[in-house]
Design a protein around this motif. Structure first.
Motif, PDB file in Angstrom:
ATOM      1  N   ALA A   1       7.785 -16.334  -0.931  1.00  0.00           N
ATOM      2  CA  ALA A   1       8.150 -17.277  -1.964  1.00  0.00           C
ATOM      3  C   ALA A   1       7.332 -17.242  -2.916  1.00  0.00           C
ATOM      4  O   ALA A   1       7.480 -17.751  -4.133  1.00  0.00           O
ATOM      5  CB  ALA A   1       8.155 -18.746  -1.251  1.00  0.00           C
ATOM      6  N   ARG A   2       5.758 -17.097  -2.498  1.00  0.00           N
ATOM      7  CA  ARG A   2       4.953 -17.288  -3.675  1.00  0.00           C
ATOM      8  C   ARG A   2       4.752 -16.096  -4.476  1.00  0.00           C
ATOM      9  O   ARG A   2       3.865 -15.726  -5.503  1.00  0.00           O
ATOM     10  CB  ARG A   2       3.610 -17.691  -3.167  1.00  0.00           C
ATOM     11  CG  ARG A   2       3.801 -19.097  -2.683  1.00  0.00           C
ATOM     12  CD  ARG A   2       2.307 -19.664  -1.880  1.00  0.00           C
ATOM     13  NE  ARG A   2       1.289 -19.447  -2.759  1.00  0.00           N
ATOM     14  CZ  ARG A   2      -0.250 -19.415  -2.394  1.00  0.00           C
ATOM     15  NH1 ARG A   2      -0.129 -19.338  -1.042  1.00  0.00           N
ATOM     16  NH2 ARG A   2      -1.069 -19.301  -3.201  1.00  0.00           N
ATOM     17  N   MET A   3       5.135 -14.842  -4.183  1.00  0.00           N
ATOM     18  CA  MET A   3       5.234 -13.478  -4.519  1.00  0.00           C
ATOM     19  C   MET A   3       5.677 -13.202  -5.895  1.00  0.00           C
ATOM     20  O   MET A   3       6.838 -13.899  -6.065  1.00  0.00           O
ATOM     21  CB  MET A   3       5.677 -12.354  -3.675  1.00  0.00           C
ATOM     22  CG  MET A   3       5.370 -11.027  -4.099  1.00  0.00           C
ATOM     23  SD  MET A   3       6.138  -9.570  -3.146  1.00  0.00           S
ATOM     24  CE  MET A   3       7.856  -9.871  -3.461  1.00  0.00           C
ATOM     25  N   SER A   4       4.890 -12.913  -6.989  1.00  0.00           N
ATOM     26  CA  SER A   4       5.417 -12.594  -8.390  1.00  0.00           C
ATOM     27  C   SER A   4       5.182 -11.348  -8.719  1.00  0.00           C
ATOM     28  O   SER A   4       4.454 -10.368  -8.291  1.00  0.00           O
ATOM     29  CB  SER A   4       4.575 -13.535  -9.175  1.00  0.00           C
ATOM     30  OG  SER A   4       3.180 -13.327  -9.292  1.00  0.00           O
ATOM     31  N   ILE A   5       6.179 -10.947  -9.546  1.00  0.00           N
ATOM     32  CA  ILE A   5       6.302  -9.475 -10.364  1.00  0.00           C
ATOM     33  C   ILE A   5       4.725  -9.531 -11.027  1.00  0.00           C
ATOM     34  O   ILE A   5       4.096  -8.498 -10.890  1.00  0.00           O
ATOM     35  CB  ILE A   5       7.055  -9.397 -11.628  1.00  0.00           C
ATOM     36  CG1 ILE A   5       8.542  -9.513 -10.926  1.00  0.00           C
ATOM     37  CG2 ILE A   5       6.939  -8.168 -12.263  1.00  0.00           C
ATOM     38  CD1 ILE A   5       8.831  -8.352  -9.983  1.00  0.00           C
ATOM     39  N   GLU A   6       4.197 -10.620 -11.702  1.00  0.00           N
ATOM     40  CA  GLU A   6       2.620 -10.403 -12.242  1.00  0.00           C
ATOM     41  C   GLU A   6       1.728  -9.829 -11.216  1.00  0.00           C
ATOM     42  O   GLU A   6       0.753  -9.282 -11.488  1.00  0.00           O
ATOM     43  CB  GLU A   6       2.314 -11.750 -12.837  1.00  0.00           C
ATOM     44  CG  GLU A   6       3.388 -12.067 -14.122  1.00  0.00           C
ATOM     45  CD  GLU A   6       4.403 -12.638 -13.709  1.00  0.00           C
ATOM     46  OE1 GLU A   6       4.812 -13.090 -12.478  1.00  0.00           O
ATOM     47  OE2 GLU A   6       5.227 -13.094 -14.756  1.00  0.00           O
TER      48      GLU A   6
END
Length: 204
Positions: A42-47
């Motif tokens: 859920a908190r993972m991002s491409i950035e």
């Protein structure tokens, strides 16, 4: 004296034709595993993935259009895709081999970290549900179909035997034990489960 025409300048390949470097792809995949362990789906991002891999966001987006597609690609890679159908010569042996494979898959960091999160997302979004179903089930279903077909050919199961039932009987208890309860799985448990799966298939 005739002057020869100057050679035409070499044409540059369009940017879209660039070959994706495999080392960069693998660095991104490794970064996803680390990011999942650190912050969850859920908190993972491409950035965050790009930063951890030491690449720009564009390098990630060239390969996957979203973090969901990236994670599904990883899950599909470990979810029995490309694994040959067991060929032990008996239904029990093949089921036991399938359980060994699936137990290994469920111990993989990607599977154990992300599958529960993906199932939550799938409950909210039908598109995600379809994608998750394909990533998680296609490889296992191929294995189950092969095992059942071989058992039917040997006369160990009737022609009406259902591969989907084999998956329900085998993978359901294994998923519950390893992913939900998170208990250790001993070899004796896999032996017992394999016997139960064979008995269940023969009873229907």
């Amino acid at each position: 004296m005739t002057t020869e025409p100057a050679p035409a300048p070499a044409r540059r390949a369009p940017a879209g034709a660039a070959v994706l470097r495999e080392d960069v792809t693998e660095a991104i995949r490794a970064a996803v595993v680390e990011e999942l362990a650190a912050v969850g789906f859920a908190r993972m991002s491409i950035e965050g993935i790009a930063r951890r891999a030491g690449v720009g966001k564009t390098a990630v987006y060239r390969r996957w259009k979203s973090k969901l597609h990236l994670v599904l690609d990883l899950v599909g890679a470990v979810a029995a895709d490309g694994i040959p159908v067991p060929a032990t010569g008996s239904l029990y042996g093949d089921v036991r081999a399938l359980l060994e494979v699936m137990s290994h898959v469920l111990r993989h960091p990607v599977a154990s970290a992300v599958i529960p999160d993906l199932l939550v997302e799938a409950a909210r979004n039908p598109e995600i549900a379809d994608a998750v179903r394909g990533a998680l089930l296609d490889g296992q279903k191929r294995l189950a179909e092969g095992i059942v077909a071989e058992a039917v050919g040997r006369g160990e199961l009737p022609a009406t035997a259902c591969p989907d039932r084999a998956l329900d009987l085998a993978i359901g208890p294994l998923y519950w034990r390893q992913v939900v309860v998170r208990d250790a799985v001993a070899a004796g448990y896999l032996d017992e489960l394999a016997r139960s799966v064979v008995a269940g298939l023969r009873a229907h």
